[in-house]
Write a protein that holds these residues in place. Sequence first.
Motif, PDB file in Angstrom:
ATOM      1  N   GLN A 103      31.749 -11.101 -11.958  1.00 26.73           N
ATOM      2  CA  GLN A 103      33.098 -10.566 -11.892  1.00 26.73           C
ATOM      3  C   GLN A 103      33.539 -10.099 -13.274  1.00 26.73           C
ATOM      4  O   GLN A 103      33.198 -10.719 -14.279  1.00 26.73           O
ATOM      5  CB  GLN A 103      34.073 -11.636 -11.386  1.00 26.73           C
ATOM      6  CG  GLN A 103      33.933 -11.941  -9.901  1.00 26.73           C
ATOM      7  CD  GLN A 103      34.150 -10.704  -9.047  1.00 26.73           C
ATOM      8  OE1 GLN A 103      33.226 -10.233  -8.390  1.00 26.73           O
ATOM      9  NE2 GLN A 103      35.362 -10.158  -9.070  1.00 26.73           N
ATOM     10  N   ALA A 104      34.296  -9.017 -13.303  1.00 25.58           N
ATOM     11  CA  ALA A 104      34.767  -8.477 -14.575  1.00 25.58           C
ATOM     12  C   ALA A 104      35.828  -9.393 -15.175  1.00 25.58           C
ATOM     13  O   ALA A 104      36.553 -10.088 -14.457  1.00 25.58           O
ATOM     14  CB  ALA A 104      35.329  -7.079 -14.372  1.00 25.58           C
ATOM     15  N   ASP A 154      36.202  -7.037 -20.699  1.00 28.38           N
ATOM     16  CA  ASP A 154      35.279  -5.979 -20.275  1.00 28.38           C
ATOM     17  C   ASP A 154      35.950  -4.614 -20.192  1.00 28.38           C
ATOM     18  O   ASP A 154      35.275  -3.611 -19.928  1.00 28.38           O
ATOM     19  CB  ASP A 154      34.675  -6.307 -18.903  1.00 28.38           C
ATOM     20  CG  ASP A 154      33.847  -7.570 -18.911  1.00 28.38           C
ATOM     21  OD1 ASP A 154      33.156  -7.811 -19.911  1.00 28.38           O
ATOM     22  OD2 ASP A 154      33.896  -8.323 -17.913  1.00 28.38           O
ATOM     23  N   LEU A 213      34.177  -0.970 -19.667  1.00 26.85           N
ATOM     24  CA  LEU A 213      34.406  -0.188 -18.444  1.00 26.85           C
ATOM     25  C   LEU A 213      34.922   1.206 -18.777  1.00 26.85           C
ATOM     26  O   LEU A 213      34.485   2.206 -18.177  1.00 26.85           O
ATOM     27  CB  LEU A 213      35.399  -0.921 -17.543  1.00 26.85           C
ATOM     28  CG  LEU A 213      34.844  -2.092 -16.736  1.00 26.85           C
ATOM     29  CD1 LEU A 213      35.980  -2.878 -16.094  1.00 26.85           C
ATOM     30  CD2 LEU A 213      33.884  -1.598 -15.656  1.00 26.85           C
ATOM     31  N   PHE A 238      37.074  -5.642 -10.029  1.00 27.50           N
ATOM     32  CA  PHE A 238      35.794  -5.081 -10.457  1.00 27.50           C
ATOM     33  C   PHE A 238      34.685  -6.127 -10.524  1.00 27.50           C
ATOM     34  O   PHE A 238      34.905  -7.273 -10.924  1.00 27.50           O
ATOM     35  CB  PHE A 238      35.936  -4.412 -11.821  1.00 27.50           C
ATOM     36  CG  PHE A 238      36.560  -3.044 -11.768  1.00 27.50           C
ATOM     37  CD1 PHE A 238      35.773  -1.906 -11.818  1.00 27.50           C
ATOM     38  CD2 PHE A 238      37.944  -2.900 -11.642  1.00 27.50           C
ATOM     39  CE1 PHE A 238      36.347  -0.649 -11.761  1.00 27.50           C
ATOM     40  CE2 PHE A 238      38.520  -1.644 -11.579  1.00 27.50           C
ATOM     41  CZ  PHE A 238      37.715  -0.509 -11.636  1.00 27.50           C
ATOM     42  N   THR A 239      33.500  -5.688 -10.130  1.00 26.58           N
ATOM     43  CA  THR A 239      32.260  -6.416 -10.351  1.00 26.58           C
ATOM     44  C   THR A 239      31.437  -5.584 -11.320  1.00 26.58           C
ATOM     45  O   THR A 239      31.388  -4.354 -11.204  1.00 26.58           O
ATOM     46  CB  THR A 239      31.485  -6.614  -9.044  1.00 26.58           C
ATOM     47  OG1 THR A 239      32.273  -7.429  -8.154  1.00 26.58           O
ATOM     48  CG2 THR A 239      30.150  -7.282  -9.278  1.00 26.58           C
ATOM     49  N   VAL A 240      30.807  -6.239 -12.288  1.00 30.70           N
ATOM     50  CA  VAL A 240      30.063  -5.496 -13.305  1.00 30.70           C
ATOM     51  C   VAL A 240      28.652  -6.055 -13.448  1.00 30.70           C
ATOM     52  O   VAL A 240      28.360  -7.185 -13.045  1.00 30.70           O
ATOM     53  CB  VAL A 240      30.775  -5.562 -14.680  1.00 30.70           C
ATOM     54  CG1 VAL A 240      32.152  -4.920 -14.606  1.00 30.70           C
ATOM     55  CG2 VAL A 240      30.875  -6.996 -15.194  1.00 30.70           C
ATOM     56  N   ASP A 278      26.327  -6.807 -16.589  1.00 27.18           N
ATOM     57  CA  ASP A 278      26.403  -7.001 -18.036  1.00 27.18           C
ATOM     58  C   ASP A 278      24.980  -7.134 -18.566  1.00 27.18           C
ATOM     59  O   ASP A 278      24.256  -8.066 -18.204  1.00 27.18           O
ATOM     60  CB  ASP A 278      27.222  -8.273 -18.309  1.00 27.18           C
ATOM     61  CG  ASP A 278      27.251  -8.680 -19.767  1.00 27.18           C
ATOM     62  OD1 ASP A 278      26.460  -8.148 -20.558  1.00 27.18           O
ATOM     63  OD2 ASP A 278      28.063  -9.555 -20.113  1.00 27.18           O
ATOM     64  N   ILE A 307      28.388  -3.353 -20.686  1.00 34.32           N
ATOM     65  CA  ILE A 307      28.616  -3.071 -19.275  1.00 34.32           C
ATOM     66  C   ILE A 307      27.845  -1.805 -18.901  1.00 34.32           C
ATOM     67  O   ILE A 307      28.126  -0.717 -19.427  1.00 34.32           O
ATOM     68  CB  ILE A 307      30.120  -2.885 -18.989  1.00 34.32           C
ATOM     69  CG1 ILE A 307      30.904  -4.121 -19.448  1.00 34.32           C
ATOM     70  CG2 ILE A 307      30.346  -2.638 -17.498  1.00 34.32           C
ATOM     71  CD1 ILE A 307      30.456  -5.416 -18.840  1.00 34.32           C
ATOM     72  N   CYS A 352      29.204  -0.824 -12.569  1.00 31.63           N
ATOM     73  CA  CYS A 352      30.391  -1.481 -12.019  1.00 31.63           C
ATOM     74  C   CYS A 352      30.666  -0.972 -10.611  1.00 31.63           C
ATOM     75  O   CYS A 352      30.147   0.059 -10.180  1.00 31.63           O
ATOM     76  CB  CYS A 352      31.622  -1.235 -12.901  1.00 31.63           C
ATOM     77  SG  CYS A 352      32.229   0.468 -12.871  1.00 31.63           S
ATOM     78  N   ALA A 359      34.169  -1.605  -7.529  1.00 30.72           N
ATOM     79  CA  ALA A 359      35.446  -2.283  -7.294  1.00 30.72           C
ATOM     80  C   ALA A 359      35.715  -2.376  -5.794  1.00 30.72           C
ATOM     81  O   ALA A 359      35.262  -1.526  -5.011  1.00 30.72           O
ATOM     82  CB  ALA A 359      36.587  -1.538  -7.978  1.00 30.72           C
ATOM     83  N   LEU A 412      25.069  -4.065  -6.643  1.00 34.66           N
ATOM     84  CA  LEU A 412      26.527  -4.027  -6.638  1.00 34.66           C
ATOM     85  C   LEU A 412      27.072  -3.932  -5.223  1.00 34.66           C
ATOM     86  O   LEU A 412      28.023  -4.636  -4.852  1.00 34.66           O
ATOM     87  CB  LEU A 412      27.018  -2.840  -7.463  1.00 34.66           C
ATOM     88  CG  LEU A 412      26.935  -2.986  -8.989  1.00 34.66           C
ATOM     89  CD1 LEU A 412      27.123  -1.631  -9.655  1.00 34.66           C
ATOM     90  CD2 LEU A 412      27.977  -3.975  -9.498  1.00 34.66           C
TER      91      LEU A 412
END
Length: 438
Positions: free
Chosen positions: A296-297, A301, A305, A333-335, A337, A342, A345, A347, A377
């Motif tokens: 999770q962002a 981040d 992003l 957002f999910t990223v 890393d 980053i 991503c 969302a 993702l």
Amino acid sequence: MSDSSFSQSVYWFRHASPYINAHRGRTFVIHLDGEALRSSYLDELIADLALLSSLGIRLVITYGLRPQIRESFKDHQVEWQEHQGRLIVNGERLPLVFKAASTLRTELEARLSMGLPNSPMQGAGLRVLSGNLVTARPLGIREGIDLHYTGEVRRVHVKSINNLLDQGALVLLPPLGYSATGETFDLDAEEVATAAAIHLGADKLILLGEDEGLKDPAGKRVRDLSPDEAESWLTSLPAHSTLHRHLQAACNACLRGVARAHLLSFQRSGALLQDLFTRDGDGTLITQQGYENLRQARIEDVGGLLALLRPLEETGVLVRRSRELLEAEIERFTVIDLDGSIIACAALYPYPEQQQGELACVVVDPNYRQGQRGDRLLERIQKQARAQGIEQLFVLTTHTAHWFLERGFLPANVDQLPAARRDLYNWQRNSRVFYKTL
């Protein structure tokens, strides 16, 4: 220098600068295999080590001796004898081992003290210090075989080494240890490196051998492994081979608190710098921590992003998002890393009353589009959606319709969007709408 070369240098320096800043003041233990010390690559390695020291990295250097000892034994017609993978060092062999270690230590001290040859730092006078910094004890008798002066690490003198590092010195640890009774013992060089890294709380253990880390059956580099994952590799490598010893040392170090251990090749020009100052690194990384994390962002981040999204926003692929908007929506957002950067991503914007959710902002850095990161993702977003009671995902896109079609999304009309989202539809962009039932 040509304009293109200058541009490349500027690009590299800008992208290396975060790592330069992050590594300053950190402690690295770097192990040089004995083959490296007699190779044509040694001068380049010495220059790279001097450069690292000049950048404020606290360096402890360990080194192996096997090829040098073999040559010395051959010259003096002394038999090579091993037990359980260790050289049996008796009274006849010990002086030759001690001489080889001392000769190499003197040579390394002299070369490192030169600084960076053919540069303004030539003769800058790096201080290289060594001494009785490792206490050892004998291995004793194993399976009825007396190993005499073959020993193991008993203690690393952490305080003394840290005092030297605090003074800006580079510390050199030969594969020798000393006992309280005044005896000298031949030590396993990888054990010295591992023990130093563990007891000093080093940020990295870097092992330089002939191999470019691990490679899969197709010959592709294995970029990173956890110690548990590395166990299966250990069983497939020849016992007591250099790569086996280095991998075992890396696993031992990581299991006992060292954040990262790296397997690199001294024969690959610039491998050390490539590994430390670029995002993709070099060789194979062994770490308990995830080198590439799907998560999770977080608020920190936002800068990453923005850098990832901006090129697509400027070409009209994505709708522009301000920093303020990203900060407000960061929990959506999910990223992915990659070592602090980053690189991808996506969302999720839920519409709970309609049991629908919008999949938005699916972006993967162009340099990392070959590793199925988009699929990872999507899988994570679908899992989140199901957990929130969402039964349908929808997506609006102008450029990537086929990617979504290949993953089970079906064409839909704007009228099928939730009313709140339909009111925000941009008819000028004329985005296509796709749905997927979860």
